[in-house]
Enzyme design. Structure first.
Site, mmCIF file in Angstrom:
data_model
loop_
_atom_site.group_PDB
_atom_site.id
_atom_site.type_symbol
_atom_site.label_atom_id
_atom_site.label_comp_id
_atom_site.label_asym_id
_atom_site.label_seq_id
_atom_site.Cartn_x
_atom_site.Cartn_y
_atom_site.Cartn_z
ATOM 1 N N GLU A 82 56.212 -38.298 47.458
ATOM 2 C CA GLU A 82 56.811 -39.549 46.983
ATOM 3 C C GLU A 82 56.164 -40.819 47.527
ATOM 4 O O GLU A 82 56.861 -41.798 47.790
ATOM 5 C CB GLU A 82 58.294 -39.539 47.341
ATOM 6 C CG GLU A 82 58.615 -39.588 48.854
ATOM 7 C CD GLU A 82 58.826 -38.227 49.500
ATOM 8 O OE1 GLU A 82 58.321 -37.226 48.959
ATOM 9 O OE2 GLU A 82 59.485 -38.168 50.546
ATOM 10 N N GLU A 116 61.624 -37.428 43.043
ATOM 11 C CA GLU A 116 60.631 -38.271 43.729
ATOM 12 C C GLU A 116 61.000 -39.749 43.643
ATOM 13 O O GLU A 116 60.776 -40.509 44.581
ATOM 14 C CB GLU A 116 59.231 -38.041 43.143
ATOM 15 C CG GLU A 116 58.718 -36.606 43.269
ATOM 16 C CD GLU A 116 58.825 -36.033 44.670
ATOM 17 O OE1 GLU A 116 58.559 -36.774 45.636
ATOM 18 O OE2 GLU A 116 59.188 -34.851 44.803
#
Ligand code: ZN
Length: 702
Positions: A82, A116
């Site tokens: 992420e 994410e």
């Protein structure tokens, strides 16, 4: 987390236009791919826009950057990462083609992207103080990622899938003595990698879901908003979240959640006694840690926590408004309204909101079964929800495995589900039957035959109903259901289905693109390889291998690769194992997927399991050299190569090897310990219940 990426890429672009909060600004979204593949990024770009708008409103804090880039990486250790404003993904977790990818891939892309993006707030905007708090990132992102998916696609019923898959997998891992608490002490770098597991993700998300149900969605969301606002650009520990949620709800959240986060495991609630009198029921309940291999001594029992357990009791008088009673002691007696009436029942853990299992006395369980059966026969009388039905099935099989129930009782309970049509309930039933079959592989007798007969009885009519052709009116669930019904029927040796799959596959290999819809390809590959030998098998194998090497869609390449482990033919078993070692054929990130079907679902496990295990041993030095510090892949290789190999002579071999390698396995220590414990648990289950399961099989087949 910061990433820079240099290379030649194509991209597609779109905009997110969040309107809440008032200071939210438009965000430019780009999905980057290798040259020529950008059209496959259109779907995830669209999902990104909608999810960013949703989170901006849900968290009531704008996404702080003017852009969000997502990129598909061909060789990547994790599912995704992420990085702030530049999220990296495995290709199959980001790219999707409406006409050429499968429905399950669409779900994977949506949930991974949502997960994410949740990290842009939970992880990036507010960051954990230390790895011991990892669950705050992962459990939370998994939960709100599911919320976002549910918001985008209510018809997917994603929380039902959550109960069927995520919750059950958390319950399974956390029932091992070698599990760990959600909040966990971390001292070394090698320990960090090992807690990216079902405890941090799925258990973390499950206890958050439980808390969300307890506090109510509004108060939960308000608390999350307080937490994020207060700690923006700062570091936090779990207590900070509890404090904010306590403020929004007026409830002492730390007291409620303490044992779920700090202690290993979760409880089984046992209905010890039940009496009905004067329109009331008096129920005595007890709790203790649920251990999958059972056999807890009183001393061991005393070591574990006493949990705070929201009981969520529903009855025939109040089937959709659960009574909010909390079990806080080891043993407690409660009284609830229980009017005399038709089809009386009570059930604990409404909607499976709580992360625990329930054991009922047989007569109580049968009353629940009757009510389920009535509801399935007449939809207007359906008062036990889909999630509750999943829980009933999951719990009874788990209790059978740890020796608390007899396995034949669990199998007998399935009679109440004969008219079941829900995708996730059927999936839970199927999973448990397959697991039973998989563990019984080393015993002589007719167990496998009887279990196939159950599967056949449930799924062949469904496969017939759905047929091989997709219809334009299909819902998302219909698409998944068709693939599931046909693949399950094929796994029960339904010859008609298998022949048709092979016929279509042969035409597909010859170039007829439309003969085999993308949702059915994996089923066709595995059915073909499981049911053929010799020259015919080899030809099909070559065809599927070629699809793996040449198909332009990542998820379709992946299912072709996985399927190559389904082989029955021993020459092809060797080929699959040789391919796995050839990096120019199988990417380093995918090796574990290429062998998984040699141990799971293989038609010839008595041969393929030991062969796969010995292959791992023979090549371990090579893998160590290749993967060095990449524990997640080494761990997966160990886990998949030993999966369900619960015959005691292999367990002994595995243990000896582990001992011999000593500290070399420290990098995957948790996985090793958990795998071996799981194998021993399976072995104990088979040995304990073999007699009753064999008797059940003979009776069922008579
Ligand atoms: Zn994550």
């Amino acid at each position: 987390l910061v990433a820079y990426i240099i290379g030649e890429f194509d991209y597609v672009e779109t905009m997110a236009n969040p309107t809440v909060p008032a200071d939210a600004k438009p965000i430019k979204i780009r999905v980057y791919t290798l040259k020529g593949e950008s059209s496959q990024g259109t779907y995830s770009a669209e999902v990104t826009a909608r999810v960013l708008e949703y989170f901006s409103e849900y968290f009531n804090i704008p996404y702080p950057l003017p852009k969000m880039d997502l990129i598909a990486i061909p060789d990547f250790e994790f599912g995704a990462m992420e990085n702030w404003g530049l999220v990296t993904f495995r290709t199959a977790a980001l790219l999707f083609d409406e006409n050429k990818s499968s429905a399950s891939n669409k779900e994977r892309v949506c949930t991974t992207v949502a997960h994410e993006l949740a990290h842009q707030w939970f992880g990036n905007l507010v960051t954990i103080h230390w790895w011991s708090e990892l669950w705050l990132n992962e459990g939370f992102a998994t939960f709100v990622g599911t919320l976002a998916t549910d918001h985008l696609y209510p018809d997917w019923k994603i929380f039902t899938s959550f109960v069927d898959e995520d919750l059950q997998s958390a319950l399974t891992l956390d029932s091992l003595r070698s599990s760990h608490s959600v909040q966990v002490e971390i001292n070394k770098a090698t320990e960090v990698d090992q807690i990216f597991d079902q405890i941090s993700y799925e258990k973390g998300a499950s206890v958050i879901r439980m808390l969300n149900a307890c506090l109510g969605e509004q108060k939960f969301m308000d608390g999350v908003r307080i937490y994020l606002k207060r700690h923006m650009y700062g570091n936090t520990v779990t207590k900070d979240l509890w404090k904010a949620l306590s403020e929004s709800s007026g409830i002492d959240v730390e007291k409620l959640m303490g044992s779920w986060i700090k202690d290993v495991g979760y409880p089984v609630v046992t209905v010890e006694d039940f009496k009905q009198e004067n329109n009331e029921a008096t129920i005595t309940l007890s709790q203790k840690r649920f251990i999958s291999s059972g056999g807890m001594t009183p001393e061991e029992e005393a070591k574990y926590a006493t949990w705070w357990i929201p009981l969520g009791i529903t009855t025939h008088a109040s089937p959709d408004k659960p009574l909010d009673i909390i079990l806080t002691d080891k043993k407690q007696t409660i009284t609830i309204p229980y009017p005399e009436g038709e089809h009386q029942f009570f059930k604990l853990n409404f909607n499976e909101n709580g992360m625990y299992r329930v054991k009922y006395p047989k007569e109580v369980l049968n009353t629940i079964g009757e009510v389920i059966k009535i509801g399935l026969e007449d939809k207007s009388k359906e008062i036990i929800s889909v999630c509750d039905r999943i829980g009933i099935v999951g719990d009874i099989f788990a209790l059978a495995r740890n020796g608390t129930e007899q396995t034949d009782n669990a199998l007998d309970l399935l009679q109440y589900f004969e008219k079941e049509t829900d995708y996730n309930v059927l999936s839970q039933i199927y999973t448990n039957i397959q697991e039973l079959k998989s563990c019984w592989y080393y015993k002589e007798g007719r167990v496998s035959e009887a279990l196939k007969k159950i599967i056949h009885k449930i799924f062949s009519p469904l496969a017939e109903k759905y047929g091989f052709e997709a219809s334009p009116n299909d819902s998302f669930i219909d698409s998944k259901m068709r693939a599931f019904a046909i693949s399950s029927a094929a796994s029960s040796d339904d010859k008609k289905i298998i022949d048709e799959l092979i016929r279509r596959l042969e035409l597909y290999i010859q170039g007829d693109e439309n003969i085999l819809n993308p949702n059915l390809r994996k089923t066709a590959y595995t059915a073909a390889l499981r049911n053929t030998t010799g020259e015919k098998a080899e030809k099909l194998y070559d065809g599927i291998l070629n699809i793996y090497q040449t198909n332009e869609i990542a998820d379709q390449r992946l299912v072709a690769l996985q399927s190559l482990g389904s082989v029955k033919d021993s020459k092809l078993v060797q080929r699959t194992l040789e391919n796995a070692l050839n990096p120019s054929l199988v990417r380093l990130q995918d090796v574990m997927y290429s062998i998984i079907y040699l141990t799971i679902g293989n038609p010839n496990p008595r041969e393929t399991r030991p062969i796969t295990w010995h292959w791992l041993v023979d090549n371990w030095s090579t893998f160590e050299e290749r993967y060095k510090t990449v524990g997640s892949i080494l761990g997966a290789l160990f886990k998949y190569s030993t999966y369900d190999s619960c015959d005691s002579k292999y367990i002994k071999e595995i243990e000896d090897w582990v001992k011999e390698l000593g500290p070399r396995l420290d990098i995957i220590r948790r996985t090793v310990d958990q795998s071996i414990e799981a194998l021993k648990e399976q072995n104990a289950w088979v040995e304990l219940d073999n007699e009753c399961v064999q008797a059940w099989a003979n009776k069922y087949l008579a």
